[in-house]
Design a protein around this motif. Structure first.
Motif, PDB file in Angstrom:
ATOM      1  N   ALA A 110       8.681  39.232  33.595  1.00 25.92           N
ATOM      2  CA  ALA A 110       9.198  39.399  34.252  1.00 25.92           C
ATOM      3  C   ALA A 110       7.642  40.025  35.009  1.00 25.92           C
ATOM      4  O   ALA A 110       7.669  40.371  36.709  1.00 25.92           O
ATOM      5  CB  ALA A 110       9.168  40.890  34.204  1.00 25.92           C
ATOM      6  N   ASP A 111       6.646  41.069  34.514  1.00 28.98           N
ATOM      7  CA  ASP A 111       5.457  40.895  35.283  1.00 28.98           C
ATOM      8  C   ASP A 111       4.606  39.707  35.807  1.00 28.98           C
ATOM      9  O   ASP A 111       4.280  39.950  37.078  1.00 28.98           O
ATOM     10  CB  ASP A 111       4.173  41.303  34.560  1.00 28.98           C
ATOM     11  CG  ASP A 111       3.980  40.460  32.530  1.00 28.98           C
ATOM     12  OD1 ASP A 111       4.852  39.409  33.123  1.00 28.98           O
ATOM     13  OD2 ASP A 111       3.030  40.652  32.711  1.00 28.98           O
ATOM     14  N   GLU A 112       4.947  38.997  35.378  1.00 29.47           N
ATOM     15  CA  GLU A 112       4.323  37.312  35.864  1.00 29.47           C
ATOM     16  C   GLU A 112       5.281  37.444  37.115  1.00 29.47           C
ATOM     17  O   GLU A 112       4.850  37.071  38.421  1.00 29.47           O
ATOM     18  CB  GLU A 112       4.471  36.353  35.207  1.00 29.47           C
ATOM     19  CG  GLU A 112       4.112  35.254  35.976  1.00 29.47           C
ATOM     20  CD  GLU A 112       2.504  34.655  36.180  1.00 29.47           C
ATOM     21  OE1 GLU A 112       1.471  34.127  36.590  1.00 29.47           O
ATOM     22  OE2 GLU A 112       1.440  35.929  35.859  1.00 29.47           O
ATOM     23  N   VAL A 113       6.695  37.895  37.333  1.00 26.01           N
ATOM     24  CA  VAL A 113       7.404  37.654  38.792  1.00 26.01           C
ATOM     25  C   VAL A 113       6.661  38.509  39.668  1.00 26.01           C
ATOM     26  O   VAL A 113       6.446  37.809  41.162  1.00 26.01           O
ATOM     27  CB  VAL A 113       9.148  38.112  37.797  1.00 26.01           C
ATOM     28  CG1 VAL A 113       9.999  37.878  39.873  1.00 26.01           C
ATOM     29  CG2 VAL A 113       9.589  36.046  37.256  1.00 26.01           C
ATOM     30  N   GLU A 114       6.751  39.548  39.166  1.00 31.42           N
ATOM     31  CA  GLU A 114       6.008  41.149  40.362  1.00 31.42           C
ATOM     32  C   GLU A 114       4.955  40.328  40.953  1.00 31.42           C
ATOM     33  O   GLU A 114       4.506  40.154  42.082  1.00 31.42           O
ATOM     34  CB  GLU A 114       6.028  42.002  39.167  1.00 31.42           C
ATOM     35  CG  GLU A 114       5.865  43.147  40.577  1.00 31.42           C
ATOM     36  CD  GLU A 114       6.605  43.296  41.575  1.00 31.42           C
ATOM     37  OE1 GLU A 114       6.404  43.976  42.179  1.00 31.42           O
ATOM     38  OE2 GLU A 114       7.639  43.258  41.722  1.00 31.42           O
ATOM     39  N   ARG A 115       3.793  39.357  39.469  1.00 37.32           N
ATOM     40  CA  ARG A 115       2.840  39.579  40.610  1.00 37.32           C
ATOM     41  C   ARG A 115       2.550  38.241  41.832  1.00 37.32           C
ATOM     42  O   ARG A 115       2.254  38.192  43.104  1.00 37.32           O
ATOM     43  CB  ARG A 115       1.833  39.266  39.594  1.00 37.32           C
ATOM     44  CG  ARG A 115       1.209  39.399  38.605  1.00 37.32           C
ATOM     45  CD  ARG A 115      -0.214  39.664  37.634  1.00 37.32           C
ATOM     46  NE  ARG A 115       0.195  38.675  37.023  1.00 37.32           N
ATOM     47  CZ  ARG A 115       1.201  38.901  35.555  1.00 37.32           C
ATOM     48  NH1 ARG A 115       0.232  40.684  35.085  1.00 37.32           N
ATOM     49  NH2 ARG A 115       1.147  37.994  34.584  1.00 37.32           N
ATOM     50  N   ILE A 116       3.817  37.228  41.678  1.00 33.72           N
ATOM     51  CA  ILE A 116       4.346  35.828  42.290  1.00 33.72           C
ATOM     52  C   ILE A 116       4.985  36.773  43.469  1.00 33.72           C
ATOM     53  O   ILE A 116       4.145  36.202  44.372  1.00 33.72           O
ATOM     54  CB  ILE A 116       4.814  34.919  41.918  1.00 33.72           C
ATOM     55  CG1 ILE A 116       3.407  34.444  40.448  1.00 33.72           C
ATOM     56  CG2 ILE A 116       5.031  34.209  42.650  1.00 33.72           C
ATOM     57  CD1 ILE A 116       4.216  33.486  39.823  1.00 33.72           C
TER      58      ILE A 116
END
Length: 257
Positions: A110-116
């Motif tokens: 989820a945190d990587e999805v938000e960064r992207i």
């Protein structure tokens, strides 16, 4: 002996806490099997920990709000580009939506999805550095100097955002969103796995939104035509797996609003 044992355990728990490790041992020491003095000290430490954790939670909430507000402010700058370039208006938001959806379909954390998503929304912020001649060049051939400006906007974008440490890898995604698998992209000519996954995602969705968006001098292509072009570019410019995954996502859930 129970009192002495309690002292040793209390000291061990305090050392763990002062080193930054939260431990449940301090709560266990409040039990009736321990000396009353040990119970009292353990209870005091436990109350202190609860208060510290509450303060940490409030601080984290405040930091999260500051991060959101900062991103929202920068996003407003991206919107302001629409006054100079009508195509840019809405493009960043759509790329952010597409990037989030593709990252979620890939089951990234989820945190990587938000960064992207953030990188997708802000990927063109470097265009704020374009001269008026670039923004007004829709019907004229680009000069060598103008092409150089265009090729530098990922670098300018990274420079604008570089002091926002909380963005982490998203900075690299902004910087590398025009790199191509075969090394023919810009600004660094990265190739293959040297291009971060987040940037490869942005490249696919950026191409798609650019092709399907109406411009003053060109009507946007249909989804099917854009899909065909993405597939033609797969393996050279674009990641083939990402292309097919993205096409499936849009076929199932439609275009960004």
């Amino acid at each position: 002996m129970a009192g002495l044992r309690g002292q040793e355990e209390l000291l061990r728990a305090i050392r763990a806490i002062t080193s930054g490790s939260h431990t449940d041992e301090i709560h266990r020491l409040t039990g009736p099997e321990y000396d009353p003095a040990i119970q009292e000290l353990a209870e005091a430490m436990a109350v202190m920990l609860v208060r510290l954790e509450a303060r940490e939670d409030r601080l984290e909430e405040l930091l999260a709000k500051i991060r959101r507000d900062t991103v929202n402010t920068i996003t407003s700058v991206v919107h302001a580009l629409g006054a100079r370039d009508a195509y840019t208006e809405g493009h960043g938001e759509r790329v952010g939506v597409y990037a989030r959806r593709l990252a979620q379909r890939l089951k990234l954390p989820a945190d990587e999805v938000e960064r992207i998503r953030i990188a997708g929304t802000l990927h063109d912020i470097g265009k704020i550095g374009f001269s008026d001649r670039v923004f007004s060049s829709e019907d004229t051939p680009l000069s060598e100097d103008m092409v150089e400006e265009i090729h530098r906007h990922p670098e300018w974008g990274r420079d604008i955002l570089k002091d926002l440490d909380f963005l982490g890898p998203a900075l690299e995604y902004v910087y590398a969103h025009h790199e191509r698998l075969d090394g023919s992209g810009y600004p660094r000519g990265l190739s293959g796995d040297a291009i971060p996954l987040g940037a490869r995602i942005l490249c696919v969705v950026d191409y798609f939104d650019a092709m399907t968006t109406d411009r003053p001098y060109q009507k946007g292509r249909s989804r099917e035509a854009a899909f065909a072009i993405l597939r033609d570019l797969a393996g050279t410019a674009l990641d083939e797996t990402l292309v097919e995954t993205f096409i499936l996502e849009v076929e199932e859930n439609g275009p960004a609003g």
